[in-house]
Design an enzyme around this catalytic site. Structure first.
Site, PDB file in Angstrom:
ATOM      1  N   GLU A  88      -0.599  15.430  10.513  1.00 35.64           N
ATOM      2  CA  GLU A  88       0.718  14.825  10.623  1.00 35.64           C
ATOM      3  C   GLU A  88       1.647  15.478   9.598  1.00 35.64           C
ATOM      4  O   GLU A  88       1.241  15.628   8.451  1.00 35.64           O
ATOM      5  CB  GLU A  88       0.664  13.311  10.364  1.00 35.64           C
ATOM      6  N   GLY A 114      -0.833   9.790   0.190  1.00 35.02           N
ATOM      7  CA  GLY A 114      -1.855   8.790  -0.121  1.00 35.02           C
ATOM      8  C   GLY A 114      -3.074   8.877   0.781  1.00 35.02           C
ATOM      9  O   GLY A 114      -4.208   8.947   0.318  1.00 35.02           O
ATOM     10  N   ALA A 115      -2.835   8.879   2.085  1.00 38.21           N
ATOM     11  CA  ALA A 115      -3.944   8.869   3.031  1.00 38.21           C
ATOM     12  C   ALA A 115      -3.416   9.140   4.425  1.00 38.21           C
ATOM     13  O   ALA A 115      -2.203   9.187   4.627  1.00 38.21           O
ATOM     14  CB  ALA A 115      -4.641   7.512   3.006  1.00 38.21           C
ATOM     15  N   MET A 116      -4.343   9.312   5.362  1.00 34.90           N
ATOM     16  CA  MET A 116      -3.930   9.647   6.723  1.00 34.90           C
ATOM     17  C   MET A 116      -4.827   8.959   7.740  1.00 34.90           C
ATOM     18  O   MET A 116      -6.057   8.991   7.638  1.00 34.90           O
ATOM     19  CB  MET A 116      -3.988  11.175   6.894  1.00 34.90           C
ATOM     20  N   ASN A 162      -5.971   9.401  10.755  1.00 33.61           N
ATOM     21  CA  ASN A 162      -6.626  10.094  11.867  1.00 33.61           C
ATOM     22  C   ASN A 162      -7.603   9.162  12.591  1.00 33.61           C
ATOM     23  O   ASN A 162      -8.374   8.448  11.958  1.00 33.61           O
ATOM     24  CB  ASN A 162      -7.415  11.285  11.335  1.00 33.61           C
ATOM     25  N   GLU A 180      -3.968   2.196   6.542  1.00 32.74           N
ATOM     26  CA  GLU A 180      -4.496   3.237   7.431  1.00 32.74           C
ATOM     27  C   GLU A 180      -5.319   2.612   8.556  1.00 32.74           C
ATOM     28  O   GLU A 180      -5.254   3.048   9.700  1.00 32.74           O
ATOM     29  CB  GLU A 180      -5.342   4.253   6.666  1.00 32.74           C
ATOM     30  N   HIS A 228      -3.117   1.179  11.245  1.00 33.40           N
ATOM     31  CA  HIS A 228      -2.532   2.204  12.111  1.00 33.40           C
ATOM     32  C   HIS A 228      -3.347   2.405  13.392  1.00 33.40           C
ATOM     33  O   HIS A 228      -2.829   2.934  14.367  1.00 33.40           O
ATOM     34  CB  HIS A 228      -2.476   3.556  11.380  1.00 33.40           C
ATOM     35  N   GLU A 251       5.416   3.407  11.121  1.00 33.47           N
ATOM     36  CA  GLU A 251       5.327   3.239   9.667  1.00 33.47           C
ATOM     37  C   GLU A 251       5.935   1.918   9.190  1.00 33.47           C
ATOM     38  O   GLU A 251       5.336   1.213   8.386  1.00 33.47           O
ATOM     39  CB  GLU A 251       5.953   4.430   8.938  1.00 33.47           C
TER      40      GLU A 251
HETATM   41  N1  B3K Z   1       0.962   8.781   8.323  1.00 31.34           N
HETATM   42  C1  B3K Z   1       0.589   9.310   7.034  1.00 31.34           C
HETATM   43  C2  B3K Z   1       1.658  10.118   6.389  1.00 31.34           C
HETATM   44  C3  B3K Z   1       1.771  11.498   6.889  1.00 31.34           C
HETATM   45  C4  B3K Z   1       2.765  12.255   6.049  1.00 31.34           C
HETATM   46  C5  B3K Z   1       3.047  13.615   6.591  1.00 31.34           C
HETATM   47  N2  B3K Z   1       3.919  14.347   5.708  1.00 31.34           N
HETATM   48  C6  B3K Z   1       0.147   8.245   6.102  1.00 31.34           C
HETATM   49  C7  B3K Z   1       0.574   6.871   6.405  1.00 31.34           C
HETATM   50  O1  B3K Z   1       1.734   6.533   6.462  1.00 31.34           O
HETATM   51  O2  B3K Z   1      -0.274   6.056   6.642  1.00 31.34           O
HETATM   52 ZN    ZN Z   2       1.483   4.816   7.554  1.00 26.74          ZN
END
Ligand code: B3K
Ligand code: ZN
Length: 850
Positions: free
Chosen positions: A122, A254-256, A258, A291, A294, A313
């Site tokens: 992302e 911070g984190a992602m 996926n 996360e 999400h 977000e």
């Molecule tokens: N979705 C990711 C952030 C990605 C940032 C890309 N530059 C983390 C989050 O908001 O959970």
């Molecule tokens: Zn997020």
């Protein structure tokens, strides 16, 4: 390298993808310098498309071969991707590309961190892995085969076949490429299991580098709590057989989230009492929840395009703050969120980087992962929920999940489910997404014949590209208190829609004291002429914890502003009111700790600027110091009692109760250290068996101008723990005297442990400087120069982190002409650098345009 200012992308120019993807097969032959990525992708023409050009994004890839339906093709390749003639019917695309993860310092795409392979896709990183329509509205199922000698090889979805040198994964849920992930390395896991509400058994793992196994238990508990909470509160169940979390040291954020394979900055998942503070524990719990949440708000329902980023977000931040409020204290969470909102989002919204919650154009989308999209995006959802009520919110969310599961959606889709379930017209409310800037809400009052009337007027100042603003829908929660402190009108929600609007409360026996904007019911700046006597009254009597705290903050602020601008003495009335509140043992210690904390230097600078006064960072710092000294002197006996009453015996626990006690005791200690030269802090330092106590004591010693030995001892004790050493870097800079901050930072950048390649270390150093306002804004410009020097060095390696840190300069127009000249010179020096990244060039350009 992304080079120079790129083209501007507009929301209004959205066009559906020309081709859709049904299935993706990827094979990775891992090699640090020459990883081969083989793709086999099933495409079909999109019947909704207006353009039939076959374009695949691709950056920094070496194309080895390509074929369509088994026939070799020679696509036309550019820096951004490739085009190729394709059949007017479904077809299979195959390609082989080569990439070099070991030379990827941008930490986007496939890269290496301490010998381990990992990805960050992302927003647009997948195009650095293979050629693909890298846009969120193209969703497909992925099957991945990883070949390599690494012990652990992970990707999204459920595990498939594995054996000597390979592992396969299949993700049955269609997803956009930005949710793709791969991890490979010699990792160890902290395993657990979870049974979902419908009885499905899920394998859970936190994967870390050997040596970090002992720091996973807390994160695992947080994950299980999040899974249960999402089932209980939103009815959302997990949907794969396995959920993996991986800790990575080099990570831009911070984190992602996926799918099924969340990747975390190690600072946001690894926790132990010895190495993590109470604040770290709370943040880790919140980020794990974020996360995880999400999975539904972001993954199952994703964004049609990146302009809709707040769709996932804003909602997910809103959900994680609800979670934290449920796990800990709701009022304390709300107050903390508002402190952050004002410090980061109001700052952004009132400067050159102000933008809509849903932006309408960008050059580099990574520059829009902002406090406005995230935190203001969450505030907008909170307002919506207040306006429609809890039950209607639940109904709308249920419809959202059923109707849009598996889709890539827009803010219009989101608002429509609310309109349909409530019958409300949300067209005016929608302005929250399309108007930047913080509304100013002015209030006047009238009292006549037993009727109390509040006259409101709203005005949003111009922001870049938006000179004129229309009135917004403001939910204003109001309560009224009688002269004896009893509540005569409990919280009622006023709905303001006009530029000016009045609300009357008839039938009152005496003129009440209003408590306006309870719970901070709208993200606005409230402007109201009032007296300190009334603020003290609200601090003592308001039943709304947010406004009770706010009254104390306003009282502190009023005194501080007079100290700064008129050289006034510390306000005795404030000290008296503070004494009374802090002495009230019926109040949550965490709440009292928040009351004890003064408004930040940044908050004061913002307020002065808003009132038309040029803030002087030195004067602000000095006044705040003087007030802290006065608090220490006046409240010494009470602080001593609070310190001793709130010592937590026994084994460390990061729970809300003991954390709250430590917060209050350490707040008291910080002031007491100004009286005893750090004696008590030195004792606490020596006795500390957890990081909260150790770091708080070290901070107090630095405040007292002591601690040289402890700083050294701390380093010796923790030099093998990179996350603790980040704290060591940050602390020395954050508490350096204004005139010394740049020097200390410069010196620390020469330390053997400093590396700009690790974003955590860079932020702990240069970010800490930017976070020390008096130090950063030192008159000689040394802070500005040092930051610019480092941004120029980092940009070719890591544009994302460079660009993000440019926001240190976003407040430049607040300051005096000399400081403005110094900052402008640095910004221009950055802008003039040949080959500057698109990320940084967009940021600097927007800041300079102020
Ligand atoms: N979705 C990711 C952030 C990605 C940032 C890309 N530059 C983390 C989050 O908001 O959970
Ligand atoms: Zn997020």
């Amino acid at each position: 390298m992304k080079d120079m200012a790129g083209p501007t992308i507009y929301l209004s120019e959205y066009a559906p993808p020309a081709y859709l993807v049904d299935e993706v097969h990827l094979t990775f032959r891992l090699d640090p310098n020459a990883t081969r990525v083989l793709s086999r992708i099933r495409f079909r023409p999109n019947p909704e498309a207006t353009d039939t050009t076959f374009f695949l994004h691709g950056e920094q890839l070496t194309l080895i071969s390509a074929a369509i339906d088994g026939q070799p093709v020679s696509p036309e390749v550019s820096d951004e991707g490739l085009t190729c003639a394709v059949p007017d019917a479904p077809f299979t695309w195959e390609a082989e590309v080569e990439i070099a993860p070991a030379r990827n310092f941008a930490l986007e795409g496939l890269y290496m961190s301490n010998g381990m392979y990992c990805t960050q896709c992302e927003a647009e990183g997948f195009r650095k892995i293979t050629y693909y329509p890298d846009r969120p509205d193209v969703m497909a199922t992925f099957t991945v085969r990883i070949e390599g000698d690494e012990k652990v090889k992970l990707s999204n979805g459920n595990p498939g076949a594995s054996g000597e040198g390979f592992a396969e994964w299949h993700d049955p849920w269609p997803k956009p490429a930005y949710l793709f992930a791969l991890v490979a390395g010699d990792l160890v896991n902290h395993p657990d299991r979870f049974t979902t509400k419908s009885g499905k058994d899920v394998e859970l793992n936190i994967w870390v580098r050997p040596g970090d196994e002992g720091k996973c238990a807390f994160g695992m508990e947080a994950l299980k709590k999040s899974m249960t909470w999402d089932e209980d509160v939103y009815g959302r169940e997990y949907d794969l057989d396995i959920f993996n979390i991986v800790a990575v040291d080099d990570f831009n954020m911070g984190a992602m989230e996926n799918k099924g394979l969340n990747i975390f900055n190690s600072s946001c998942v690894l926790a132990s009492p010895e190495t993590s503070t109470d604040g770290n524990f709370e943040r880790i719990e919140a980020i794990i929840a974020h996360e995880y949440f999400h999975n539904w708000t972001g993954n199952r329902i994703t964004c049609r395009d990146w302009f809709q980023l707040c769709l996932k977000e804003g909602l997910t931040v809103y959900r994680d703050s609800q979670f934290t409020a449920d796990m800990r204290s709701e009022p304390v969470k709300r107050i903390s969120d508002v402190i952050t909102l004002r410090a980061r989002q109001f700052r952004e919204d009132n400067g050159p980087l102000a933008h809509n919650v849903r932006p309408e154009s960008f050059q580099e989308i990574n520059n829009f992962y902002t406090a406005t999209v995230y935190e203001k995006g969450a505030e907008v959802i909170g307002m919506l929920k207040e306006l429609v009520g809890d039950e209607a919110y639940d109904k709308a969310l249920d419809l959202y999940f059923t109707r849009h599961d598996g889709q890539a959606c827009t803010i219009e889709d989101w608002l429509t489910v609310f309109e349909e379930t409530t019958g409300r017209d949300l067209s005016q409310f929608k302005r929250w997404y399309s108007q930047a800037g913080t509304p100013r809400l002015k209030v006047r009052e009238a009292w006549e014949d037993g009727t109390y009337t509040l006259h409101f007027s709203q005005m949003t100042p111009p922001t870049p590209g938006q000179p004129d603003k229309l009135p917004q829908v403001l939910p204003i929660a109001v309560g009224l208190l009688g002269p004896n402190g009893d509540e005569v009108q409990e919280t009622t929600l006023l709905e303001m829609t006009e530029a000016e609007q009045s609300f009357a409360f008839p039938g009152l026996a005496a003129k009440p004291v209003p408590s306006i904007l309870r719970g901070f019911s709208a993200p606005v700046i409230l402007e109201r002429e009032t007296t300190n006597a009334e603020r003290a009254f609200l601090l003592a009597h308001d039943t709304d914890p947010f406004n009770k705290w706010e009254a104390g903050r306003m009282l502190a602020k009023d005194g501080l502003l007079r100290m700064i601008t008129d050289g006034a003495a510390p306000d005795a009335a404030y000290l008296g009111a503070l004494q009374a509140t802090l002495s009230d043992d019926s109040l949550d210690p965490a709440f009292r700790a928040l009351v004890l904390a003064l408004p930040s230097e940044e908050d004061l600078a913002q307020t002065l600027f808003d009132a038309g006064v040029t803030p002087d960072p030195d004067a602000i710092h000095a006044a705040r110091e003087r007030l802290l000294e006065a608090m220490a002197e006046e409240l010494e006996p009470l602080l001593t009692r609070l310190y001793h009453d709130h010592q937590v015996p026994g084994a460390y626990s990061p729970d809300a109760g003991p954390s709250a006690a430590r917060a209050l005791a350490n707040g008291a200690l910080a002031l007491l250290s100004r009286r005893d030269g750090g004696a008590l802090a030195a004792q606490q330092y020596a006795a500390a068996d957890n990081m909260t106590q150790q770091l708080a004591a070290l901070t107090c010693l630095l405040i007292a101008g002591k601690g040289a030995n402890e700083v050294k001892a701390f380093y010796d004790q923790w030099q093998a723990d990179r996350l603790v050493i980040d704290k060591w870097f940050a602390l020395q800079i954050a508490y350096a005297a204004p005139g010394e901050a740049a020097g200390v930072t410069g010196m620390l950048t020469q330390h053997p442990d400093f590396t700009m390649k690790n974003p955590n270390r860079f932020r702990a150093t240069l970010g800490a400087l930017a976070g020390n306002p008096a130090g950063f804004h030192a008159k000689d410009g040394a802070g500005y120069r040092l930051l610019a020097d480092w941004l120029l060095q980092l940009d070719p390696l890591n544009p994302q982190t460079t660009a993000r840190m440019c926001s240190a300069f976003e407040t430049w127009k607040r300051y005096d002409a000399d400081r403005q000249d110094l900052i402008r010179a640095e910004l221009e020096r950055i802008a003039a650098k040949p080959g500057l990244s698109r990320d940084t060039s967009e940021m600097v350009g927007r800041i300079l345009a102020a």
